[in-house]
Design a protein around this motif. Structure first.
Motif, PDB file in Angstrom:
ATOM      1  N   ALA A   1     103.497 -20.952 -69.095  1.00 27.60           N
ATOM      2  CA  ALA A   1     104.239 -22.161 -68.745  1.00 27.60           C
ATOM      3  C   ALA A   1     105.585 -22.209 -69.460  1.00 27.60           C
ATOM      4  O   ALA A   1     106.603 -22.603 -68.864  1.00 27.60           O
ATOM      5  CB  ALA A   1     103.413 -23.401 -69.086  1.00 27.60           C
TER       6      ALA A   1
ATOM      7  N   GLY B   1     109.162 -22.369 -67.613  1.00 29.67           N
ATOM      8  CA  GLY B   1     110.038 -23.486 -67.919  1.00 29.67           C
ATOM      9  C   GLY B   1     111.393 -23.053 -68.442  1.00 29.67           C
ATOM     10  O   GLY B   1     112.424 -23.652 -68.112  1.00 29.67           O
TER      11      GLY B   1
ATOM     12  N   GLU C   1     110.255 -26.731 -63.960  1.00 31.60           N
ATOM     13  CA  GLU C   1     109.413 -27.586 -64.803  1.00 31.60           C
ATOM     14  C   GLU C   1     108.092 -27.892 -64.099  1.00 31.60           C
ATOM     15  O   GLU C   1     107.025 -27.827 -64.713  1.00 31.60           O
ATOM     16  CB  GLU C   1     110.136 -28.893 -65.139  1.00 31.60           C
ATOM     17  CG  GLU C   1     111.051 -28.806 -66.349  1.00 31.60           C
ATOM     18  CD  GLU C   1     111.505 -30.175 -66.799  1.00 31.60           C
ATOM     19  OE1 GLU C   1     111.321 -31.154 -66.034  1.00 31.60           O
ATOM     20  OE2 GLU C   1     112.046 -30.274 -67.914  1.00 31.60           O
TER      21      GLU C   1
ATOM     22  N   PRO D   1      97.870 -19.890 -70.953  1.00 27.64           N
ATOM     23  CA  PRO D   1      98.552 -20.844 -70.066  1.00 27.64           C
ATOM     24  C   PRO D   1      99.827 -21.435 -70.675  1.00 27.64           C
ATOM     25  O   PRO D   1     100.821 -21.620 -69.964  1.00 27.64           O
ATOM     26  CB  PRO D   1      97.493 -21.931 -69.841  1.00 27.64           C
ATOM     27  CG  PRO D   1      96.196 -21.212 -69.979  1.00 27.64           C
ATOM     28  CD  PRO D   1      96.430 -20.225 -71.074  1.00 27.64           C
TER      29      PRO D   1
ATOM     30  N   ALA E   1     105.993 -24.726 -63.930  1.00 34.00           N
ATOM     31  CA  ALA E   1     105.415 -24.410 -65.233  1.00 34.00           C
ATOM     32  C   ALA E   1     104.137 -25.210 -65.460  1.00 34.00           C
ATOM     33  O   ALA E   1     103.105 -24.668 -65.882  1.00 34.00           O
ATOM     34  CB  ALA E   1     106.424 -24.705 -66.342  1.00 34.00           C
ATOM     35  N   PHE E   2     104.198 -26.504 -65.162  1.00 35.45           N
ATOM     36  CA  PHE E   2     103.023 -27.362 -65.339  1.00 35.45           C
ATOM     37  C   PHE E   2     101.899 -26.963 -64.383  1.00 35.45           C
ATOM     38  O   PHE E   2     100.751 -26.790 -64.792  1.00 35.45           O
ATOM     39  CB  PHE E   2     103.410 -28.828 -65.115  1.00 35.45           C
ATOM     40  CG  PHE E   2     102.257 -29.782 -65.243  1.00 35.45           C
ATOM     41  CD1 PHE E   2     101.798 -30.159 -66.496  1.00 35.45           C
ATOM     42  CD2 PHE E   2     101.614 -30.279 -64.115  1.00 35.45           C
ATOM     43  CE1 PHE E   2     100.711 -31.033 -66.616  1.00 35.45           C
ATOM     44  CE2 PHE E   2     100.535 -31.146 -64.228  1.00 35.45           C
ATOM     45  CZ  PHE E   2     100.094 -31.523 -65.489  1.00 35.45           C
TER      46      PHE E   2
ATOM     47  N   GLY F   1     100.539 -23.402 -65.179  1.00 34.95           N
ATOM     48  CA  GLY F   1      99.830 -23.444 -66.455  1.00 34.95           C
ATOM     49  C   GLY F   1      98.445 -24.047 -66.311  1.00 34.95           C
ATOM     50  O   GLY F   1      97.457 -23.518 -66.845  1.00 34.95           O
TER      51      GLY F   1
END
Length: 246
Positions: free
Chosen positions: A124, A128, A21, A120, A24-25, A28
């Motif tokens: 992401a 995720g 998680e 992005p 991913a953030f 991204g």
């Protein structure tokens, strides 16, 4: 492969989900800034920050609201902890869309702003979903029992549709699609609309092979969110279909 997939640190077991998680953030956001360097953005940096803030706040609210509506029977026992821990990407995208449109009206931006976020978001989502897949049935991103060749034991001894894995594959296909049309002349904002329609179409269809709870007319909150998006972008959908078939 045993689910959930965990790693050990200082004698304690931890889920990979939270690591992915964060990745991913982080990836991204970094990818967004990398892509932004190569374009002449008609929206100022200050307004971009306001738009991103609107997207994040909208996503925070929307992801929780749609998630708790996924199980209408649990609403009677709703608490702050349940609301905070519940989240869904569909609600995040839906809430983010409303958050962006609201903040753009406040700051007076009329230019479409979503195209730059498409790649992005796809990357992401892929990252995720690796985390979701690693959780097996401990994360509600799994399917009903199946004899399909891709069926997997996700931790309960039953072969199920690995929905998180399906979405990872779908994200790769979307990435290839948007890479293939990167030089295609399109109206500003159409790439984001195309992504939203295609992603919500996938989520509408895949929901039927998940153990969902009907919200209304035997459709879940995810189904209704997708139908709303189709209605919201009906002019775009109609224009694209006419251009394709006429």
């Amino acid at each position: 492969m045993n689910f959930p997939i965990q790693f050990e640190l200082f004698g304690q077991l931890y889920h990979w989900h939270y690591i992915f998680e964060l990745l991913a953030f982080f990836i991204g956001v970094r990818l967004y800034y990398f892509l932004k360097k190569g374009i002449a953005d008609p929206i100022s940096d200050e307004n971009r920050l306001w738009i991103m803030l609107g997207a994040m706040l909208g996503a925070l609210i929307g992801s929780r609201v749609i998630a708790v509506l996924e199980d209408p029977l649990a609403l009677s026992n709703l608490s702050f902890d349940v609301l905070y821990q519940s989240k869904t990407i569909v609600g995040g995208l839906l809430g983010g869309l409303f958050g962006v449109e609201l903040i753009k009206k406040v700051i007076g931006v009329n230019t479409a702003s979503g195209d730059i976020y498409v790649i992005p978001i796809i990357v992401a989502l892929f990252i995720g979903r690796i985390g979701c897949f690693s959780m097996g049935i401990d994360e509600p991103v799994y399917g009903v029992p199946t004899s399909f060749f891709m069926g997997m034991d996700l931790g309960d001894g039953i072969k199920r549709h690995p929905v998180a894995l399906y979405e990872m594959i779908y994200m790769l296909l979307l990435l290839l699609l948007f890479y293939s049309i990167r030089k295609k002349q399109m109206l500003n904002g159409d790439r984001f609309k195309l992504f939203m329609v295609l992603y919500f179409l996938y989520r509408f269809l895949i929901e039927f092979i998940k153990p969902y709870h009907p919200l209304f007319l035997n459709l879940s909150s995810i189904h209704w969110s997708a139908l709303f998006i189709f209605l919201y972008y009906y002019k775009f959908i109609n224009r694209i279909l006419k251009k394709r078939f006429l």
